[in-house]
Design a protein around this motif. Structure first.
Motif, mmCIF file in Angstrom:
data_model
loop_
_atom_site.group_PDB
_atom_site.id
_atom_site.type_symbol
_atom_site.label_atom_id
_atom_site.label_comp_id
_atom_site.label_asym_id
_atom_site.label_seq_id
_atom_site.Cartn_x
_atom_site.Cartn_y
_atom_site.Cartn_z
ATOM 1 N N LEU A 1 0.876 -1.621 -0.278
ATOM 2 C CA LEU A 1 -0.153 -0.069 -0.345
ATOM 3 C C LEU A 1 0.905 1.426 0.066
ATOM 4 O O LEU A 1 0.678 1.858 -0.235
ATOM 5 C CB LEU A 1 -0.936 -0.003 1.181
ATOM 6 C CG LEU A 1 -1.906 1.364 1.332
ATOM 7 C CD1 LEU A 1 -2.669 1.328 0.013
ATOM 8 C CD2 LEU A 1 -2.279 1.092 2.593
ATOM 9 N N PHE A 2 1.434 1.221 0.527
ATOM 10 C CA PHE A 2 2.494 2.081 0.935
ATOM 11 C C PHE A 2 3.493 2.784 -0.811
ATOM 12 O O PHE A 2 3.718 3.576 -0.346
ATOM 13 C CB PHE A 2 3.716 2.495 2.157
ATOM 14 C CG PHE A 2 5.115 3.586 2.160
ATOM 15 C CD1 PHE A 2 3.872 4.544 3.024
ATOM 16 C CD2 PHE A 2 6.074 2.965 1.995
ATOM 17 C CE1 PHE A 2 4.853 4.999 3.469
ATOM 18 C CE2 PHE A 2 6.665 4.296 2.031
ATOM 19 C CZ PHE A 2 6.383 5.510 3.048
ATOM 20 N N MET B 1 1.075 4.145 -2.626
ATOM 21 C CA MET B 1 0.492 5.827 -2.162
ATOM 22 C C MET B 1 2.067 6.581 -2.700
ATOM 23 O O MET B 1 1.482 7.757 -2.554
ATOM 24 C CB MET B 1 0.230 5.771 -0.170
ATOM 25 C CG MET B 1 -1.004 5.279 -0.554
ATOM 26 S SD MET B 1 -1.655 5.683 1.029
ATOM 27 C CE MET B 1 -0.366 5.346 2.081
ATOM 28 N N ALA C 1 1.463 6.382 -7.003
ATOM 29 C CA ALA C 1 0.056 6.725 -7.661
ATOM 30 C C ALA C 1 -0.377 8.711 -7.771
ATOM 31 O O ALA C 1 -0.600 9.441 -8.355
ATOM 32 C CB ALA C 1 -1.411 6.894 -6.873
ATOM 33 N N PRO C 2 0.635 9.340 -6.258
ATOM 34 C CA PRO C 2 0.491 10.724 -7.287
ATOM 35 C C PRO C 2 0.998 11.117 -8.306
ATOM 36 O O PRO C 2 0.885 13.028 -8.848
ATOM 37 C CB PRO C 2 0.429 11.600 -5.453
ATOM 38 C CG PRO C 2 0.529 10.352 -4.890
ATOM 39 C CD PRO C 2 0.675 8.790 -5.385
ATOM 40 N N ILE D 1 0.879 9.843 -10.597
ATOM 41 C CA ILE D 1 0.386 9.746 -12.507
ATOM 42 C C ILE D 1 -0.690 10.620 -12.118
ATOM 43 O O ILE D 1 -1.771 10.369 -13.268
ATOM 44 C CB ILE D 1 0.709 8.154 -12.409
ATOM 45 C CG1 ILE D 1 -0.182 7.321 -11.548
ATOM 46 C CG2 ILE D 1 1.882 8.147 -13.294
ATOM 47 C CD1 ILE D 1 -0.059 5.963 -12.610
ATOM 48 N N MET D 2 -1.148 10.404 -11.227
ATOM 49 C CA MET D 2 -3.126 11.184 -10.663
ATOM 50 C C MET D 2 -3.053 12.887 -11.714
ATOM 51 O O MET D 2 -1.841 13.157 -11.523
ATOM 52 C CB MET D 2 -2.578 11.167 -9.536
ATOM 53 C CG MET D 2 -4.764 11.123 -9.227
ATOM 54 S SD MET D 2 -5.277 10.221 -9.786
ATOM 55 C CE MET D 2 -5.635 10.407 -7.440
ATOM 56 N N PRO D 3 -3.714 12.824 -11.907
ATOM 57 C CA PRO D 3 -4.223 14.006 -13.276
ATOM 58 C C PRO D 3 -4.198 14.915 -12.254
ATOM 59 O O PRO D 3 -5.608 14.931 -11.554
ATOM 60 C CB PRO D 3 -5.343 13.365 -14.112
ATOM 61 C CG PRO D 3 -5.557 11.764 -14.301
ATOM 62 C CD PRO D 3 -4.363 11.499 -12.819
ATOM 63 N N VAL E 1 5.616 13.304 -2.792
ATOM 64 C CA VAL E 1 6.484 12.374 -3.654
ATOM 65 C C VAL E 1 7.224 12.190 -5.086
ATOM 66 O O VAL E 1 8.311 11.300 -5.368
ATOM 67 C CB VAL E 1 5.274 10.876 -4.396
ATOM 68 C CG1 VAL E 1 3.874 10.771 -3.541
ATOM 69 C CG2 VAL E 1 4.349 12.407 -5.234
#
Lengths: 307, 279
Positions: free
Chosen positions: B97-98, B101, B104-105, B107-109, B149
């Motif tokens: 999960l870590f 996390m 993910a940020p 590539i998050m639009p 990140v």
């Protein structure tokens, strides 16, 4: 106090180092993200905040997801976004690949200067790079009149124009996307191409290949991880782009980023904005997985190279 | 490769022209007398004068710098912790999960990060009454989250490249694990921390989309101010502002390049000297 110190020495330091960023990301990334996912199945209500579950409404409301497939607004937005992002990615590749390859062929002192020139626009403001093109594309700008003159010179008299309508078109969006995202393509490609062993090129040349054949059969296959990495770094942000289409795009065919922002701020339909956001993320999962796989491959290959 | 790669050189010339012509044009037009930003009307520095007399610009710049300083510093600490965690602590509960996390940020639009944080802050304000008003605090929290990140990535890659034998040596000499981290690992990764900080600082200074969602009344950062002006069209004082930013960045980059090459030369000279005295 002593107990605390001994806890810190034994395992506390480790738990703190793991725990603090863990907690932070859970609070400010994971929970907000889960709220969006939950919001996407909520029902819009005229209350503040404008959403609700249950009551006279269904507890889980999938109506929004249905609207994604039935309303032309959303279908068009998704098609426009993916098309614009894909075309921009292809142009970035067509321009970025030769540039990255060229960077590996110039002398070392030139290479450092040119690399710096690739990175330099990164450090200036993104917004101002978009703005620079607004100045160039406007009706009366020197750039537009130069292109118009060239156009009028080439085409027959019946097709002559006073100026080329560039602003507020998908063409403008793609052009500015290529401009702002090109370094994202060049840098991973350069990193990939630079690691290739020139001995292989020489061997192919010695065996009688022509330069183009060397490129097609030796260089290109080895650079696929770089192409994928660069392609994803351009495609993913381009598909969700908000600033570029808002400033230079065609307002009558908005991209997904604009739809999400408008649903949220103008229409105040939080559940629908969340639905569109989740759908965009689902679309991004495929390319991301591909990228992650190649990235892992590239990293393990890099580890093997080292003595 | 004995032949000159004519094609590659042509494309590179075109590419660099493509990169720099818009910027150069913007700089030239910042000295334009005419109010019509796209028509040349003679040389003038009046847009710089109007820029410097604009209170709004100064206030926005100051707010942006404050947010960037605070968020980059906190993001560097958090990002370094996360990087160390990924590189050194192979097994702990929730590692998958870590690592999800911290990826993910990246590539998050931005739009989605923006609305998710805005919904989060709004609901939080409804439930516990905090944050009462969006502004400096909410923008800073958002910037920390999405720039940490990037620091993590930089620190992680530096730590996987570093020579672990010096850490093992310190361990063999009786250091406790956290002392090794403090006295050996941290000094070795300090260049990565610096570049991570710079990256976080510029990301924060450049952000429009996320700030535009989580900001509140009265909190206008410089990119938000530019955004609101540029939406209405091309204006000459933004050209002047852009020119100043490009000049500042250019000077910093050239200075950094010069310092780095000087340090490199000095290192090489010392190396040669050391070889000579030892050999």
């Amino acid at each position: 106090m002593k107990a605390l110190a001994s806890w810190f020495h034994r395992r506390g330091w480790r738990e703190l180092i793991i725990g603090i960023p863990y907690l932070w990301l859970t609070l400010f990334f994971l929970i907000p993200f889960l709220i969006v996912v939950a919001m996407s199945v909520a029902t819009r209500t005229p209350t503040a905040p404008p959403f609700g579950y249950g009551g006279e409404n269904p507890i889980l409301n999938f109506e929004g997801y249905g609207r994604l497939f039935t309303e032309t607004l959303y279908i068009r937005a998704f098609v426009t976004s993916l098309m614009n992002a894909a075309i921009a990615t292809l142009f970035c590749l067509a321009l970025g690949y030769p540039m990255a390859l060229g960077l590996t062929r110039v002398s070392k002192s030139w290479r450092n200067i040119l690399l710096m020139l690739v990175i330099l626009p990164f450090w200036t403001s993104f917004l101002l790079r978009v703005y620079a093109w607004m100045g160039l594309m406007g009706r009366n700008s020197w750039f537009n009149s130069m292109l118009t003159d060239a156009w009028n010179f080439v085409v027959p008299q019946a097709y002559t124009l006073n100026s080329i309508p560039m602003m507020n078109t998908n063409f403008a969006v793609i052009l500015v996307m290529v401009y702002t995202y090109l370094p994202f393509m060049i840098l991973p490609l350069y990193a990939n191409l630079e690691r290739l062993d020139p001995v292989l090129d020489e061997a192919a040349m010695d065996l009688g290949s022509r330069p183009f054949q060397v490129f097609r059969d030796v260089t290109l296959p080895q650079s696929i991880p770089g192409i994928i990495a660069g392609g994803m770094l351009v495609f993913i942000p381009a598909a969700g782009e908000l600033v570029i289409p808002s400033l230079v795009g065609n307002p009558s065919s908005p991209m997904i980023g604009r739809i999400i922002s408008d649903e949220f701020a103008q229409v105040r339909d939080w559940p629908m904005a969340s639905t569109v956001a989740v759908a965009l993320l689902i679309l991004m999962v495929g390319p991301t997985m591909l990228y992650a796989r190649y990235q892992q491959k590239a990293e393990s290959a890099g580890a093997e190279d080292k003595p | 490769m004995t032949r000159r790669p004519v094609f590659l050189i042509t494309v590179m010339c075109f590419g660099f022209a493509f990169f720099y012509i818009p910027i150069l044009s913007m700089i030239v037009y910042s000295f334009n007398e005419s109010r019509l930003a796209t028509v040349w009307g003679g040389f003038s520095t009046k847009w710089y004068v109007s820029l410097f007399s604009n209170r709004q610009v100064g206030a926005a710049l100051w707010l942006s710098l404050k947010i960037a300083l605070v968020s980059a510093s906190i993001a560097t600490i958090l990002g370094a912790m996360a990087g160390i965690t990924l590189a050194r602590f192979r097994k702990f509960r929730g590692r998958t999960l870590f690592s999800g996390m911290v990826t993910a940020p990246l590539i998050m639009p931005e739009v989605i990060t923006g609305i998710s944080l805005l919904i989060f802050f709004t609901l939080l304000a409804n439930w516990i009454g905090w944050p009462g008003q969006r502004g400096f605090t909410t923008i800073t929290l958002a910037h920390i989250t999405f720039s940490m990140v990037f620091v993590t990535t930089v620190v992680h890659s530096r730590m996987t490249q570093m020579d672990r034998s010096i850490e093992e040596a310190a361990m063999d000499l009786g250091s406790r694990p956290w002392q090794v981290l403090r006295d050996v690992t941290l000094p070795v990764i300090s260049p990565a921390l610096l570049s991570g900080w710079l990256l976080a600082f510029t990301i924060s200074l450049d952000d429009v989309v996320i700030s535009s969602f989580v900001t509140g009344p009265g909190a206008t950062t410089l990119p938000l101010l530019i955004w609101s002006k540029v939406k209405l069209g091309v204006t000459p004082d933004i050209n002047a502002l852009a020119t100043l930013i490009v000049a500042l960045v250019g000077i910093c980059v050239i200075l950094a390049g010069w310092l780095m090459s000087r340090a490199e030369r000095r290192r090489l000279a010392e190396q040669r000297l050391a070889y000579r005295t030892n050999g």
